[in-house]
Design an enzyme around this catalytic site. Structure first.
Site, PDB file in Angstrom:
ATOM      1  N   ASP A   1       9.750  80.272  97.433  1.00  0.00           N
ATOM      2  CA  ASP A   1      10.052  80.513  96.021  1.00  0.00           C
ATOM      3  C   ASP A   1      11.408  79.962  95.589  1.00  0.00           C
ATOM      4  OD1 ASP A   1       7.616  81.882  95.957  1.00  0.00           O
ATOM      5  OD2 ASP A   1       8.578  83.767  96.500  1.00  0.00           O
TER       6      ASP A   1
ATOM      7  N   LYS B   1      10.345  74.885  94.469  1.00  0.00           N
ATOM      8  CA  LYS B   1       9.777  73.613  94.938  1.00  0.00           C
ATOM      9  C   LYS B   1       8.872  72.978  93.890  1.00  0.00           C
ATOM     10  CE  LYS B   1       8.055  75.914  98.321  1.00  0.00           C
ATOM     11  NZ  LYS B   1       8.765  77.190  98.114  1.00  0.00           N
TER      12      LYS B   1
ATOM     13  N   GLY C   1       2.816  79.902  95.653  1.00  0.00           N
ATOM     14  CA  GLY C   1       2.728  79.983  94.187  1.00  0.00           C
ATOM     15  C   GLY C   1       3.862  79.171  93.611  1.00  0.00           C
ATOM     16  N   HIS C   2       3.536  78.040  92.993  1.00  0.00           N
ATOM     17  CA  HIS C   2       4.556  77.124  92.486  1.00  0.00           C
ATOM     18  C   HIS C   2       4.515  77.112  90.963  1.00  0.00           C
ATOM     19  CE1 HIS C   2       4.457  74.771  96.558  1.00  0.00           C
ATOM     20  NE2 HIS C   2       4.764  76.041  96.690  1.00  0.00           N
TER      21      HIS C   2
ATOM     22  N   THR D   1       0.428  87.934 101.751  1.00  0.00           N
ATOM     23  CA  THR D   1      -0.049  87.817 100.374  1.00  0.00           C
ATOM     24  C   THR D   1      -1.492  88.322 100.246  1.00  0.00           C
ATOM     25  OG1 THR D   1      -0.730  85.550 100.870  1.00  0.00           O
ATOM     26  CG2 THR D   1       1.445  85.845  99.848  1.00  0.00           C
TER      27      THR D   1
ATOM     28  N   GLN E   1       6.002  77.367 100.891  1.00  0.00           N
ATOM     29  CA  GLN E   1       6.713  78.411 101.643  1.00  0.00           C
ATOM     30  C   GLN E   1       8.158  77.971 101.928  1.00  0.00           C
ATOM     31  OE1 GLN E   1       3.891  78.496 104.836  1.00  0.00           O
ATOM     32  NE2 GLN E   1       2.525  79.781 103.665  1.00  0.00           N
TER      33      GLN E   1
HETATM   34  P1  GDP Z   1       8.287  77.735  94.482  1.00  0.00           P
HETATM   35  O1  GDP Z   1       7.263  78.581  95.154  1.00  0.00           O
HETATM   36  O2  GDP Z   1       9.341  77.255  95.419  1.00  0.00           O
HETATM   37  O3  GDP Z   1       7.684  76.609  93.685  1.00  0.00           O
HETATM   38  O4  GDP Z   1       9.038  78.698  93.449  1.00  0.00           O
HETATM   39  P2  GDP Z   1       8.348  79.765  92.448  1.00  0.00           P
HETATM   40  O5  GDP Z   1       7.695  79.029  91.353  1.00  0.00           O
HETATM   41  O6  GDP Z   1       7.535  80.745  93.204  1.00  0.00           O
HETATM   42  O7  GDP Z   1       9.646  80.552  91.948  1.00  0.00           O
HETATM   43  C1  GDP Z   1      10.678  79.895  91.309  1.00  0.00           C
HETATM   44  C2  GDP Z   1      10.881  80.532  89.933  1.00  0.00           C
HETATM   45  O8  GDP Z   1      12.108  80.097  89.399  1.00  0.00           O
HETATM   46  C3  GDP Z   1       9.835  80.128  88.905  1.00  0.00           C
HETATM   47  O9  GDP Z   1       9.662  81.209  88.006  1.00  0.00           O
HETATM   48  C4  GDP Z   1      10.484  78.946  88.182  1.00  0.00           C
HETATM   49  O10 GDP Z   1       9.992  78.756  86.868  1.00  0.00           O
HETATM   50  C5  GDP Z   1      11.910  79.404  88.167  1.00  0.00           C
HETATM   51  N1  GDP Z   1      12.935  78.358  88.164  1.00  0.00           N
HETATM   52  C6  GDP Z   1      12.964  77.187  88.853  1.00  0.00           C
HETATM   53  N2  GDP Z   1      14.160  76.576  88.690  1.00  0.00           N
HETATM   54  C7  GDP Z   1      14.898  77.389  87.877  1.00  0.00           C
HETATM   55  C8  GDP Z   1      16.235  77.341  87.388  1.00  0.00           C
HETATM   56  O11 GDP Z   1      17.006  76.423  87.661  1.00  0.00           O
HETATM   57  N3  GDP Z   1      16.648  78.390  86.617  1.00  0.00           N
HETATM   58  C9  GDP Z   1      15.827  79.440  86.310  1.00  0.00           C
HETATM   59  N4  GDP Z   1      16.308  80.409  85.553  1.00  0.00           N
HETATM   60  N5  GDP Z   1      14.576  79.517  86.764  1.00  0.00           N
HETATM   61  C10 GDP Z   1      14.120  78.520  87.549  1.00  0.00           C
HETATM   62  P1  IMO Z   2       5.820  79.463  98.068  1.00  0.00           P
HETATM   63  O1  IMO Z   2       5.182  78.127  98.405  1.00  0.00           O
HETATM   64  C1  IMO Z   2       7.230  83.361  99.353  1.00  0.00           C
HETATM   65  C2  IMO Z   2       5.337  85.188 102.824  1.00  0.00           C
HETATM   66  C3  IMO Z   2       4.612  86.463 102.452  1.00  0.00           C
HETATM   67  C4  IMO Z   2       4.812  87.248 103.742  1.00  0.00           C
HETATM   68  C5  IMO Z   2       4.666  86.178 104.808  1.00  0.00           C
HETATM   69  C6  IMO Z   2       3.273  86.079 105.427  1.00  0.00           C
HETATM   70  O2  IMO Z   2       5.455  79.997  96.741  1.00  0.00           O
HETATM   71  O3  IMO Z   2       7.284  79.414  98.328  1.00  0.00           O
HETATM   72  P2  IMO Z   2       0.987  85.138 104.448  1.00  0.00           P
HETATM   73  O4  IMO Z   2       0.170  85.547 103.260  1.00  0.00           O
HETATM   74  O5  IMO Z   2       1.448  83.723 104.395  1.00  0.00           O
HETATM   75  O6  IMO Z   2       0.329  85.458 105.756  1.00  0.00           O
HETATM   76  O7  IMO Z   2       2.295  86.077 104.388  1.00  0.00           O
HETATM   77  O8  IMO Z   2       4.979  84.940 104.173  1.00  0.00           O
HETATM   78  N1  IMO Z   2       4.953  83.987 102.037  1.00  0.00           N
HETATM   79  C7  IMO Z   2       5.664  83.548 100.991  1.00  0.00           C
HETATM   80  N2  IMO Z   2       6.756  84.069 100.382  1.00  0.00           N
HETATM   81  N3  IMO Z   2       6.709  82.202  98.898  1.00  0.00           N
HETATM   82  C8  IMO Z   2       5.635  81.655  99.516  1.00  0.00           C
HETATM   83  O9  IMO Z   2       5.140  80.445  99.161  1.00  0.00           O
HETATM   84  C9  IMO Z   2       5.040  82.344 100.589  1.00  0.00           C
HETATM   85  N4  IMO Z   2       3.982  82.108 101.387  1.00  0.00           N
HETATM   86  C10 IMO Z   2       3.953  83.123 102.282  1.00  0.00           C
HETATM   87  O10 IMO Z   2       5.207  87.094 101.354  1.00  0.00           O
HETATM   88  O11 IMO Z   2       6.119  87.741 103.814  1.00  0.00           O
HETATM   89 MG    MG Z   3       6.440  80.501  95.038  1.00  0.00          MG
END
Ligand code: GDP
Ligand code: IMO
Ligand code: MG
Length: 439
Positions: A13, A16, A40-41, A128, A223
């Site tokens: 999170d 990416k 979840g991106h 998850t 991840q």
């Molecule tokens: P990922 O799994 O690495 O793609 O990240 P996620 O999407 O799960 O979580 C990142 C969160 O931060 C999302 O809600 C994005 O919209 C948000 N986000 C990404 N870059 C920025 C930033 O520079 N500032 C803020 N405030 N939010 C951001």
């Molecule tokens: P993105 O790509 C954050 C974490 C789960 C749990 C552990 C094992 O959005 O960054 P799993 O369901 O994979 O067997 O769970 O890994 N986990 C993540 N945490 N972002 C993710 O993906 C994750 N993918 C798995 O929360 O702790």
């Molecule tokens: Mg994510």
């Protein structure tokens, strides 16, 4: 042309999806190489706000090949839901390709994910619940079903009959659960096969051909490196094979290691984790809540994109960050969510740990010792100024630049992009990695 890998360098999170959406403009192929719908991106661009679990974040450009590589485990309901959602919102998915060697998440995986977690009780991993872990476990146990199998009815039936008998024994005898019915699974997955048929192909050849033509390829990690099976906080990790670290990218799409020249590590300006396991800089006070709930009204608070769970929040862990910079051979860093720190008078970076009175510079492998580790912080002045509209490094407050410089020093890698908001253009590019000479 060398390929570029974008990886998560913390516990997932990091942003990416946002970074891939930004860099994809420079590339013709964008490929996901590991994980599954546990990822979840979030992408916010001129088309709106999207949460993608399986489709690569390059899909919004319309003219890029977007590949779900052999290293991904696919939960068909999630993928079909995602394709349908994109089509309904006017995003062209005709450039999407799915590897015929990608594994498929089956109903027993989802069932066993939940049963395993319940059996672990207080020691639950906090998965998850998407069945992704059990699907990768079966991949290595050679009990997997692949997307190519969905297209060959007879082979699929024979394979599933055999595996289901095995899995039903686990579900009923070990967990006292209800058995799954072959006919239900066959009918359901036959429909999925038909819906996905025209996307399924030999994607390794597509990527290799693009590489041979000298095209720019972007490999989208999922991840984070601290969730890696080997190098993460085991057993509180994810089960992806290949791993989500940069080294897994080659295996997950079918490229050789010599194809990869740039590795971009995405770091949040602070630390988050969702699920259980060690997190030395976790905050349980008002600062932790402030990190979590910043932007909550705009939907960018620290709550899981996949599960909605609140993320554990804390200060930037420089010890772990340096470790993942080296583990991935980073050539470049993208630092996200720097805007979130604007609310603090002072900001902290963890530069070492203390364990039983001794100063250490790595997290010990033992969980019990990890739990006793105390972070040693360096304090820096905050900037207390909104920076979401800043687009040039020179326009950042001095204190914010100082914070970024300190992170660069700790990592030993240049920060080439600073994200100051979730939207595509809310970025400060300090070096154009695609325009600059190859390393
Ligand atoms: P990922 O799994 O690495 O793609 O990240 P996620 O999407 O799960 O979580 C990142 C969160 O931060 C999302 O809600 C994005 O919209 C948000 N986000 C990404 N870059 C920025 C930033 O520079 N500032 C803020 N405030 N939010 C951001
Ligand atoms: P993105 O790509 C954050 C974490 C789960 C749990 C552990 C094992 O959005 O960054 P799993 O369901 O994979 O067997 O769970 O890994 N986990 C993540 N945490 N972002 C993710 O993906 C994750 N993918 C798995 O929360 O702790
Ligand atoms: Mg994510």
């Amino acid at each position: 042309m060398p390929a570029t890998v974008v990886i998560g360098a913390q516990w997932g999170d990091e942003g990416k999806g946002r970074v891939v959406d930004f860099f994809a403009r420079n590339c013709t192929v964008i490929a996901r190489y590991s994980a599954g719908s546990n990822a979840g991106h979030t992408i916010v661009n001129e088309r709106g706000r999207f949460a993608l679990h399986l489709v690569p974040a390059g899909i919004f450009y319309g003219n890029k090949s977007c590949i779900i590589g052999n290293g991904v485990a696919i939960l068909p309901t999630t993928l079909i839901g995602e394709i349908t959602m994109l089509e309904e919102r006017g995003v062209d998915t005709s450039q999407l390709m799915i590897s015929d060697r990608a594994h498929v998440v089956m109903p027993w995986h989802v069932a066993i994910d939940k049963l395993d977690e319940a059996a672990r009780g207080a020691n639950a991993i906090g998965t998850t619940g998407t069945g992704t872990g059990p699907a990768f476990i079966d991949k290595t146990a050679r009990l997997g079903v692949r997307t190519g199998d969905l297209l060959a009815a007879d082979e699929f039936d024979e394979k599933v009959r055999f595996i289901l008998e095995y899995k039903n024994r686990v579900i009923t005898k070990m967990y006292d659960g209800d058995p799954l019915r072959f006919e239900d699974i066959r009918d359901e997955y036959r429909e999925y096969g038909e819906r996905l048929r025209h996307y399924i192909t030999d994607t390794a050849t597509v990527v290799q051909d693009a590489h041979a033509r000298g095209e720019q390829i972007l490999l989208e990690g999922a991840q984070g490196s601290l969730l890696d099976l080997d190098h993460g906080t085991y057993p509180y990790v994810t089960s992806s094979v290949p791993s989500s670290v940069a080294a897994g990218a080659c295996v997950g799409v079918g490229l050789g290691p010599t194809a990869i020249r740039r590795v971009v590590g995405v770091y949040k300006a602070y630390q988050t984790r969702v699920g259980n396991g060690p997190m030395p800089t976790e905050l349980f006070d008002a600062d932790g809540s402030a990190l979590r709930d910043h932007g909550i009204a705009q939907g960018t608070g620290e709550y899981g994109t996949t599960t909605g769970r609140p993320r554990r929040c804390g200060w930037f862990d420089g010890v772990l960050a340096r470790q993942t910079a080296r583990l991935n051979g980073l050539t470049s860093v993208a630092l996200t969510r720097l805007d979130v720190l604007a609310q603090f008078d002072r900001v902290k970076i963890c530069v070492a740990y203390e364990l039983d009175g001794e100063r250490i510079h790595a997290l010990p492998p033992s969980l019990a010792a990890s739990a006793r580790v105390q972070p040693v912080y360096e304090e820096l002045p905050g900037w207390k100024t909104e920076i979401t509209d800043v687009r040039k490094l020179g326009d950042l407050p001095t204190e914010a630049r100082q914070y970024v410089r300190r992170i660069e020093e700790i990592l030993g890698v240049p920060v080439d992009m600073i994200s100051v908001g979730p939207e595509r253009d809310q970025a400060i590019v300090t070096r154009d990695i695609f325009g600059s000479a190859l390393l």
